[in-house]
Design a protein around this motif. Structure first.
Motif, PDB file in Angstrom:
ATOM      1  N   VAL A  44       0.832  -1.215   0.000  1.00 60.75           N
ATOM      2  CA  VAL A  44       0.000   0.000   0.000  1.00 60.75           C
ATOM      3  C   VAL A  44       0.862   1.259   0.000  1.00 60.75           C
ATOM      4  CG1 VAL A  44      -1.863  -1.117   1.279  1.00 60.75           C
ATOM      5  CG2 VAL A  44      -0.135   0.171   2.534  1.00 60.75           C
ATOM      6  N   CYS A  45       0.252   2.350  -0.481  1.00 65.07           N
ATOM      7  CA  CYS A  45       0.824   3.683  -0.323  1.00 65.07           C
ATOM      8  C   CYS A  45      -0.064   4.362   0.709  1.00 65.07           C
ATOM      9  CB  CYS A  45       0.777   4.436  -1.649  1.00 65.07           C
ATOM     10  SG  CYS A  45       0.984   6.221  -1.478  1.00 65.07           S
ATOM     11  N   ARG A  46       0.512   4.778   1.829  1.00 66.66           N
ATOM     12  CA  ARG A  46      -0.314   5.343   2.900  1.00 66.66           C
ATOM     13  C   ARG A  46      -1.053   6.600   2.461  1.00 66.66           C
ATOM     14  NH1 ARG A  46      -0.129   3.320   8.291  1.00 66.66           N
ATOM     15  NH2 ARG A  46       1.507   1.748   8.396  1.00 66.66           N
ATOM     16  N   GLU A  47      -0.385   7.401   1.630  1.00 66.59           N
ATOM     17  CA  GLU A  47      -1.046   8.643   1.199  1.00 66.59           C
ATOM     18  C   GLU A  47      -2.250   8.362   0.315  1.00 66.59           C
ATOM     19  OE1 GLU A  47       1.423  11.953   0.128  1.00 66.59           O
ATOM     20  OE2 GLU A  47       3.087  11.109   1.290  1.00 66.59           O
ATOM     21  N   CYS A  48      -2.144   7.329  -0.521  1.00 65.04           N
ATOM     22  CA  CYS A  48      -3.305   6.933  -1.329  1.00 65.04           C
ATOM     23  C   CYS A  48      -4.414   6.412  -0.409  1.00 65.04           C
ATOM     24  CB  CYS A  48      -2.932   5.843  -2.328  1.00 65.04           C
ATOM     25  SG  CYS A  48      -1.990   6.406  -3.747  1.00 65.04           S
ATOM     26  N   LEU A  49      -4.018   5.572   0.556  1.00 65.35           N
ATOM     27  CA  LEU A  49      -5.004   4.985   1.474  1.00 65.35           C
ATOM     28  C   LEU A  49      -5.790   6.060   2.211  1.00 65.35           C
ATOM     29  CD1 LEU A  49      -3.676   1.880   3.461  1.00 65.35           C
ATOM     30  CD2 LEU A  49      -5.314   1.959   1.571  1.00 65.35           C
ATOM     31  N   ILE A  70       6.637   1.453  -6.420  1.00 63.20           N
ATOM     32  CA  ILE A  70       6.651   2.890  -6.086  1.00 63.20           C
ATOM     33  C   ILE A  70       5.298   3.478  -6.500  1.00 63.20           C
ATOM     34  CG2 ILE A  70       7.725   5.126  -6.683  1.00 63.20           C
ATOM     35  CD1 ILE A  70      10.328   3.512  -7.235  1.00 63.20           C
ATOM     36  N   CYS A  71       4.726   4.332  -5.660  1.00 70.84           N
ATOM     37  CA  CYS A  71       3.460   4.984  -6.026  1.00 70.84           C
ATOM     38  C   CYS A  71       3.772   6.099  -7.024  1.00 70.84           C
ATOM     39  CB  CYS A  71       2.771   5.560  -4.790  1.00 70.84           C
ATOM     40  SG  CYS A  71       1.372   6.620  -5.225  1.00 70.84           S
ATOM     41  N   PRO A  72       3.179   6.051  -8.214  1.00 70.40           N
ATOM     42  CA  PRO A  72       3.529   7.051  -9.229  1.00 70.40           C
ATOM     43  C   PRO A  72       2.960   8.430  -8.933  1.00 70.40           C
ATOM     44  CG  PRO A  72       1.807   5.599 -10.070  1.00 70.40           C
ATOM     45  CD  PRO A  72       2.193   5.071  -8.712  1.00 70.40           C
ATOM     46  N   TRP A  73       2.017   8.523  -7.990  1.00 70.70           N
ATOM     47  CA  TRP A  73       1.436   9.837  -7.684  1.00 70.70           C
ATOM     48  C   TRP A  73       2.143  10.493  -6.509  1.00 70.70           C
ATOM     49  CZ3 TRP A  73      -1.641   5.412  -8.506  1.00 70.70           C
ATOM     50  CH2 TRP A  73      -2.143   5.339  -9.808  1.00 70.70           C
ATOM     51  N   HIS A  74       2.582   9.697  -5.564  1.00 69.39           N
ATOM     52  CA  HIS A  74       3.255  10.281  -4.400  1.00 69.39           C
ATOM     53  C   HIS A  74       4.756  10.026  -4.402  1.00 69.39           C
ATOM     54  CE1 HIS A  74      -1.017   9.734  -3.120  1.00 69.39           C
ATOM     55  NE2 HIS A  74      -0.821  11.006  -2.905  1.00 69.39           N
ATOM     56  N   HIS A  75       5.228   9.292  -5.417  1.00 68.56           N
ATOM     57  CA  HIS A  75       6.652   8.995  -5.562  1.00 68.56           C
ATOM     58  C   HIS A  75       7.256   8.414  -4.296  1.00 68.56           C
ATOM     59  CE1 HIS A  75       6.467  10.822  -9.464  1.00 68.56           C
ATOM     60  NE2 HIS A  75       5.754  11.776  -8.900  1.00 68.56           N
TER      61      HIS A  75
END
Ligand SMILES: [Zn+2]
Ligand SMILES: [Zn+2]
Ligand SMILES: [Zn+2]
Length: 506
Positions: free
Chosen positions: A104-109, A125-130
């Motif tokens: 998971v990406c915590r910022e997306c969550l 790697i999350c492409p939106w939060h890098h």
């Protein structure tokens, strides 16, 4: 049709966001409706599906779902729900038993989002939060899949009345959290964010469409997770995918070693009689082998002639106590490659006149398409050497490792082969183009030069200087048959042997 299913589940029409994962949708469904995975399963499962009795929410495989029903009970268009499953998006469905965990990406969550592409093993790697995705979480997996959310009652802060209670639903790891009393929107993304998600996901899908034309790449790269046994293959196959389809549009943390390709065209009339296996010396196959061997020796081994002289002076038992730090990578690769092709079980066989009459290996391929031409043999011999060399350099000075010969013909997994039925060549009917992908030789040369240059070269410098100690011959039980080790290399760190060691299988 719309009213065929009287039952409606509580849902918010703003969800799912584009390419939101089924894992995330199922977690929300369970929370909003206070339902167990089993219950949700019974509502959306296709009764005619044979796995329907599994009663789990398999979010990595959509074959058990009745999408018509699913779409009706949520009041959401079917295509939005289908986009939540990798197998609906053109990724091969593989049996992932034993390989769990959700990244998971915590910022997306925090915005109620989890991308279906985070389910791909190579996406890290999350492409939106890098940000690097968190390591796969088993609780996240099992909570949504089988066990359901935990519940607890809480009192609203500052409230005197005990009647103002709200329910909290969560997973033990706390990645999933829903507060009934405070529930806002299930989807906290802005329109701009949704647009960006849509665009980046579409880019990845376009890239994947090109990659997946090759089944070997598609099957391997569709996996949900990779472990260190897959590392070498992942680097090579990802390199091959980028060579075919261009750089992956998403940021990916996989180290891509430089790769080189070798192409040839082939038509049916190129096939030889030999169906693989071993071929006699002095045959055309052997002539090709000897010329590839000469080429490899003079270009890559000769610059390390002192190393080669030293290594080839060792006896069989010495080769089981080599030093991972000081052993010459290219001489070792050359020896291992020759032993595999000439089918020698014993290091001393390399020096024995008697064994010069041994049959040699005919390098052929059976997938993605069978080929057994002399051209394939030449290219595969060449690529095989660089693959072994690359693998050795990956472990030398880092790990204790062994090179094992599985007794099979050769390890097909060491080589990445891509076949295109309509290649650049027009060699007539049933012609096609082959491409082999392997580690870039110049990079290997540079690394080996650094490893051998300036080393003090006293006799036995490649042998582990530590007093011989117990070296386990029991294969670490990961279920793979590694075959007999022909070389063992020890890595000492601060005077201690690194006991967990890696295998290179030929
Ligand atoms: Zn993110
Ligand atoms: Zn978790
Ligand atoms: Zn050397």
């Amino acid at each position: 049709m719309a009213n065929q299913f009287a039952l409606r589940l509580i849902w918010q029409e703003i969800s799912p966001a584009p390419f939101e994962s089924a894992w995330s949708i199922f977690a929300k469904l369970q929370a909003l409706n206070a339902m167990s995975p089993r219950r949700v399963h019974s509502i959306i499962a296709d009764p005619s599906c044979k796995d329907v009795n599994a009663h789990v929410l398999a979010f990595r495989d959509s074959s058990w779902i009745d999408f018509d029903r699913f779409s009706n009970v949520l009041g959401v268009n079917e295509s939005r729900l289908r986009a939540a499953f990798l197998d609906q998006l053109g990724f091969a469905h593989l049996d992932q038993s034993g390989r769990f965990g959700i990244k998971v990406c915590r910022e997306c969550l925090e915005k109620g989002y989890h991308s279906v592409f985070f389910e791909l093993g190579f996406v890290d790697i999350c492409p939106w939060h890098h940000k690097k995705l968190e390591p796969p979480c088993d609780y996240c997996y099992s909570t949504v899949f089988r066990s359901g959310l935990k519940k607890s009652l809480n009192q609203i802060n500052g409230s005197i009345s005990t009647e103002v209670m709200w329910q909290r639903q969560y997973s033990s790891c706390k990645h999933i959290q829903f507060n009934d009393g405070l529930v806002g929107k299930l989807n906290g993304l802005s329109q701009v964010e949704e647009q960006s998600i849509y665009e980046r996901s579409a880019e990845l899908l376009r890239w994947w469409e090109i990659v997946s034309a090759n089944p070997e790449l598609a099957n391997f790269l569709s996996q949900n997770s990779f472990d260190d046994r897959d590392e070498f293959r992942l680097r090579m196959l990802f390199g091959a995918a980028e060579l075919l389809a261009g750089k992956c549009p998403w940021p990916v943390g996989i180290t891509r070693g430089p790769v080189r390709t070798q192409r040839w065209c082939e038509s049916k009339c190129d096939s030889a009689d030999n169906a693989g296996g071993r071929v006699p010396r002095a045959s055309d196959w052997d002539v090709v082998y000897r010329s590839v061997r000469r080429h490899i020796f003079s270009h890559y081994v000769r610059p390390h002639r002192d190393c080669w002289k030293e290594l080839s002076s060792y006896c069989r038992s010495d080769t089981k106590r080599l030093d991972s730090d000081t052993c010459c990578p290219v001489s070792l690769a050359y020896s291992a490659w020759r032993m595999s092709v000439e089918h020698l079980r014993n290091f001393e066989g390399l020096k024995s006149e008697k064994l010069r009459s041994h049959p040699v290996l005919a390098m052929t391929l059976d997938r993605p398409q069978p080929t057994n031409s002399i051209r394939a043999h030449a290219s595969l011999l060449y690529a095989y050497f660089f693959s072994i060399w690359g693998e050795i350099l990956h472990h030398a000075g880092v790990n204790s490792f062994a090179i094992a010969d599985s007794n099979a013909q050769w390890n097909r997994d060491l080589i990445t082969a891509i076949y295109s039925p309509r290649g650049a060549c027009n060699s007539g009917e049933s012609g096609g183009e082959w491409t082999l992908v392997f580690a870039e030789p110049t990079a290997l040369q540079r690394k080996s030069f650094v490893s051998c240059c300036g080393r003090s070269k006293q006799k036995y410098w490649m042998i582990s200087s530590e007093i011989q100690e117990y070296w386990t011959d029991i294969w670490l039980g990961d279920g793979r048959d590694y075959g007999q080790p022909i070389f063992k290399l020890k890595k000492y760190e601060r005077g201690r042997l690194r006991a967990s060691y890696k295998y290179i299988c030929l």
